[in-house]
Scaffold this motif. Structure first.
Motif, PDB file in Angstrom:
ATOM      1  N   ILE A  26       0.830  -1.202   0.000  1.00 52.55           N
ATOM      2  CA  ILE A  26       0.000   0.000   0.000  1.00 52.55           C
ATOM      3  C   ILE A  26       0.867   1.255   0.000  1.00 52.55           C
ATOM      4  O   ILE A  26       0.634   2.184  -0.770  1.00 52.55           O
ATOM      5  N   LEU A  27       1.879   1.279   0.851  1.00 54.23           N
ATOM      6  CA  LEU A  27       2.736   2.463   0.937  1.00 54.23           C
ATOM      7  C   LEU A  27       3.512   2.711  -0.348  1.00 54.23           C
ATOM      8  O   LEU A  27       3.744   3.861  -0.727  1.00 54.23           O
ATOM      9  N   ASP A  28       3.914   1.655  -1.031  1.00 55.69           N
ATOM     10  CA  ASP A  28       4.710   1.794  -2.260  1.00 55.69           C
ATOM     11  C   ASP A  28       3.861   2.032  -3.506  1.00 55.69           C
ATOM     12  O   ASP A  28       4.401   2.326  -4.568  1.00 55.69           O
ATOM     13  N   SER A  29       2.554   1.910  -3.366  1.00 55.32           N
ATOM     14  CA  SER A  29       1.673   2.068  -4.521  1.00 55.32           C
ATOM     15  C   SER A  29       1.508   3.543  -4.891  1.00 55.32           C
ATOM     16  O   SER A  29       1.352   4.405  -4.021  1.00 55.32           O
ATOM     17  N   ASP A  30       1.520   3.812  -6.188  1.00 54.68           N
ATOM     18  CA  ASP A  30       1.267   5.167  -6.672  1.00 54.68           C
ATOM     19  C   ASP A  30      -0.213   5.519  -6.547  1.00 54.68           C
ATOM     20  O   ASP A  30      -0.575   6.690  -6.544  1.00 54.68           O
ATOM     21  N   THR A  31      -1.041   4.505  -6.476  1.00 53.20           N
ATOM     22  CA  THR A  31      -2.494   4.704  -6.406  1.00 53.20           C
ATOM     23  C   THR A  31      -3.044   4.021  -5.154  1.00 53.20           C
ATOM     24  O   THR A  31      -3.876   3.110  -5.235  1.00 53.20           O
ATOM     25  N   LYS A  32      -2.574   4.471  -3.998  1.00 52.15           N
ATOM     26  CA  LYS A  32      -2.956   3.853  -2.719  1.00 52.15           C
ATOM     27  C   LYS A  32      -4.476   3.746  -2.552  1.00 52.15           C
ATOM     28  O   LYS A  32      -5.000   2.689  -2.241  1.00 52.15           O
ATOM     29  N   ARG A  33      -5.145   4.869  -2.750  1.00 51.47           N
ATOM     30  CA  ARG A  33      -6.587   4.903  -2.528  1.00 51.47           C
ATOM     31  C   ARG A  33      -7.296   3.913  -3.455  1.00 51.47           C
ATOM     32  O   ARG A  33      -8.151   3.145  -3.022  1.00 51.47           O
ATOM     33  N   GLU A  34      -6.935   3.932  -4.718  1.00 55.75           N
ATOM     34  CA  GLU A  34      -7.552   3.038  -5.701  1.00 55.75           C
ATOM     35  C   GLU A  34      -7.286   1.573  -5.345  1.00 55.75           C
ATOM     36  O   GLU A  34      -8.185   0.726  -5.447  1.00 55.75           O
ATOM     37  N   LEU A  35      -6.081   1.262  -4.924  1.00 54.92           N
ATOM     38  CA  LEU A  35      -5.725  -0.105  -4.552  1.00 54.92           C
ATOM     39  C   LEU A  35      -6.583  -0.582  -3.380  1.00 54.92           C
ATOM     40  O   LEU A  35      -7.133  -1.685  -3.401  1.00 54.92           O
ATOM     41  N   ILE A  36      -6.723   0.266  -2.376  1.00 56.58           N
ATOM     42  CA  ILE A  36      -7.517  -0.085  -1.190  1.00 56.58           C
ATOM     43  C   ILE A  36      -8.994  -0.230  -1.550  1.00 56.58           C
ATOM     44  O   ILE A  36      -9.641  -1.208  -1.178  1.00 56.58           O
ATOM     45  N   VAL A  37      -9.530   0.751  -2.277  1.00 53.85           N
ATOM     46  CA  VAL A  37     -10.944   0.729  -2.642  1.00 53.85           C
ATOM     47  C   VAL A  37     -11.264  -0.494  -3.502  1.00 53.85           C
ATOM     48  O   VAL A  37     -12.269  -1.180  -3.276  1.00 53.85           O
ATOM     49  N   ASN A  38     -10.426  -0.796  -4.477  1.00 49.75           N
ATOM     50  CA  ASN A  38     -10.652  -1.969  -5.320  1.00 49.75           C
ATOM     51  C   ASN A  38     -10.618  -3.253  -4.503  1.00 49.75           C
ATOM     52  O   ASN A  38     -11.443  -4.151  -4.713  1.00 49.75           O
ATOM     53  N   HIS A  39      -9.678  -3.341  -3.576  1.00 49.50           N
ATOM     54  CA  HIS A  39      -9.591  -4.547  -2.734  1.00 49.50           C
ATOM     55  C   HIS A  39     -10.873  -4.707  -1.912  1.00 49.50           C
ATOM     56  O   HIS A  39     -11.442  -5.792  -1.842  1.00 49.50           O
ATOM     57  N   GLY A  44     -14.213  -7.417   0.173  1.00 51.12           N
ATOM     58  CA  GLY A  44     -14.730  -7.016   1.476  1.00 51.12           C
ATOM     59  C   GLY A  44     -13.654  -6.355   2.314  1.00 51.12           C
ATOM     60  O   GLY A  44     -12.473  -6.404   1.994  1.00 51.12           O
ATOM     61  N   LYS A  45     -14.082  -5.725   3.383  1.00 49.64           N
ATOM     62  CA  LYS A  45     -13.134  -4.967   4.196  1.00 49.64           C
ATOM     63  C   LYS A  45     -12.700  -5.666   5.481  1.00 49.64           C
ATOM     64  O   LYS A  45     -11.763  -5.246   6.130  1.00 49.64           O
ATOM     65  N   GLU A  46     -13.365  -6.750   5.836  1.00 53.64           N
ATOM     66  CA  GLU A  46     -13.109  -7.387   7.135  1.00 53.64           C
ATOM     67  C   GLU A  46     -11.665  -7.839   7.325  1.00 53.64           C
ATOM     68  O   GLU A  46     -11.052  -7.566   8.355  1.00 53.64           O
ATOM     69  N   SER A  47     -11.124  -8.539   6.335  1.00 58.82           N
ATOM     70  CA  SER A  47      -9.760  -9.058   6.499  1.00 58.82           C
ATOM     71  C   SER A  47      -8.742  -7.922   6.568  1.00 58.82           C
ATOM     72  O   SER A  47      -7.779  -7.991   7.339  1.00 58.82           O
ATOM     73  N   LEU A  48      -8.965  -6.864   5.802  1.00 59.70           N
ATOM     74  CA  LEU A  48      -8.069  -5.712   5.852  1.00 59.70           C
ATOM     75  C   LEU A  48      -8.205  -4.984   7.185  1.00 59.70           C
ATOM     76  O   LEU A  48      -7.201  -4.580   7.778  1.00 59.70           O
ATOM     77  N   LEU A  49      -9.419  -4.859   7.677  1.00 59.05           N
ATOM     78  CA  LEU A  49      -9.649  -4.213   8.969  1.00 59.05           C
ATOM     79  C   LEU A  49      -8.925  -4.933  10.100  1.00 59.05           C
ATOM     80  O   LEU A  49      -8.436  -4.293  11.028  1.00 59.05           O
ATOM     81  N   ASN A  50      -8.856  -6.245  10.022  1.00 61.46           N
ATOM     82  CA  ASN A  50      -8.187  -7.019  11.065  1.00 61.46           C
ATOM     83  C   ASN A  50      -6.684  -6.760  11.107  1.00 61.46           C
ATOM     84  O   ASN A  50      -6.056  -6.927  12.148  1.00 61.46           O
ATOM     85  N   LEU A  51      -6.106  -6.369   9.983  1.00 58.80           N
ATOM     86  CA  LEU A  51      -4.663  -6.131   9.917  1.00 58.80           C
ATOM     87  C   LEU A  51      -4.267  -4.710  10.300  1.00 58.80           C
ATOM     88  O   LEU A  51      -3.135  -4.472  10.711  1.00 58.80           O
ATOM     89  N   ILE A  52      -5.193  -3.764  10.169  1.00 57.76           N
ATOM     90  CA  ILE A  52      -4.872  -2.350  10.400  1.00 57.76           C
ATOM     91  C   ILE A  52      -4.202  -2.084  11.748  1.00 57.76           C
ATOM     92  O   ILE A  52      -3.215  -1.348  11.791  1.00 57.76           O
ATOM     93  N   PRO A  53      -4.681  -2.631  12.856  1.00 56.46           N
ATOM     94  CA  PRO A  53      -4.037  -2.322  14.145  1.00 56.46           C
ATOM     95  C   PRO A  53      -2.566  -2.756  14.220  1.00 56.46           C
ATOM     96  O   PRO A  53      -1.811  -2.258  15.054  1.00 56.46           O
ATOM     97  N   GLN A  54      -2.144  -3.638  13.331  1.00 59.16           N
ATOM     98  CA  GLN A  54      -0.775  -4.136  13.360  1.00 59.16           C
ATOM     99  C   GLN A  54       0.178  -3.321  12.484  1.00 59.16           C
ATOM    100  O   GLN A  54       1.384  -3.533  12.504  1.00 59.16           O
ATOM    101  N   PHE A  55      -0.359  -2.367  11.697  1.00 65.18           N
ATOM    102  CA  PHE A  55       0.484  -1.541  10.836  1.00 65.18           C
ATOM    103  C   PHE A  55       1.372  -0.645  11.682  1.00 65.18           C
ATOM    104  O   PHE A  55       0.971  -0.148  12.727  1.00 65.18           O
ATOM    105  N   ARG A  56       2.587  -0.404  11.205  1.00 65.99           N
ATOM    106  CA  ARG A  56       3.516   0.491  11.900  1.00 65.99           C
ATOM    107  C   ARG A  56       3.295   1.941  11.510  1.00 65.99           C
ATOM    108  O   ARG A  56       3.579   2.849  12.274  1.00 65.99           O
ATOM    109  N   SER A  57       2.792   2.176  10.304  1.00 63.49           N
ATOM    110  CA  SER A  57       2.587   3.530   9.790  1.00 63.49           C
ATOM    111  C   SER A  57       1.258   4.101  10.294  1.00 63.49           C
ATOM    112  O   SER A  57       0.188   3.696   9.852  1.00 63.49           O
TER     113      SER A  57
END
Length: 70
Positions: A26-39, A44-57
């Motif tokens: 995500i950080l290295d993507s030129d189109t962060k927002r588009e990458l996230i929205v498409n995913h 769905g957002k559940e699996s991504l939501l579960n990982l968010i608290p573990q991000f360092r950024s």
């Protein structure tokens, strides 16, 4: 060498709970927002939501949180 789209790499990283790879993609993507929205739209957002608290950024956490309205 085979090109693997960022969206496919992100899906694989999310499925394997590879937090550092998800964050890196995500950080290295030129189109962060588009990458996230498409995913989220495709998988769905559940699996991504579960990982968010573990991000360092913290900036990435805030960006995704505001994008998802959480």
């Amino acid at each position: 060498m085979t090109f693997i789209p960022a969206s496919t790499q992100l899906l694989q990283a999310v499925k394997t709970n590879n937090v550092s790879k998800v964050e890196e993609l995500i950080l290295d993507s030129d189109t962060k927002r588009e990458l996230i929205v498409n995913h989220i739209n495709e998988h769905g957002k559940e699996s991504l939501l579960n990982l968010i608290p573990q991000f360092r950024s913290k900036g990435l956490i805030l960006s995704i949180s505001s994008l998802l309205d959480i």
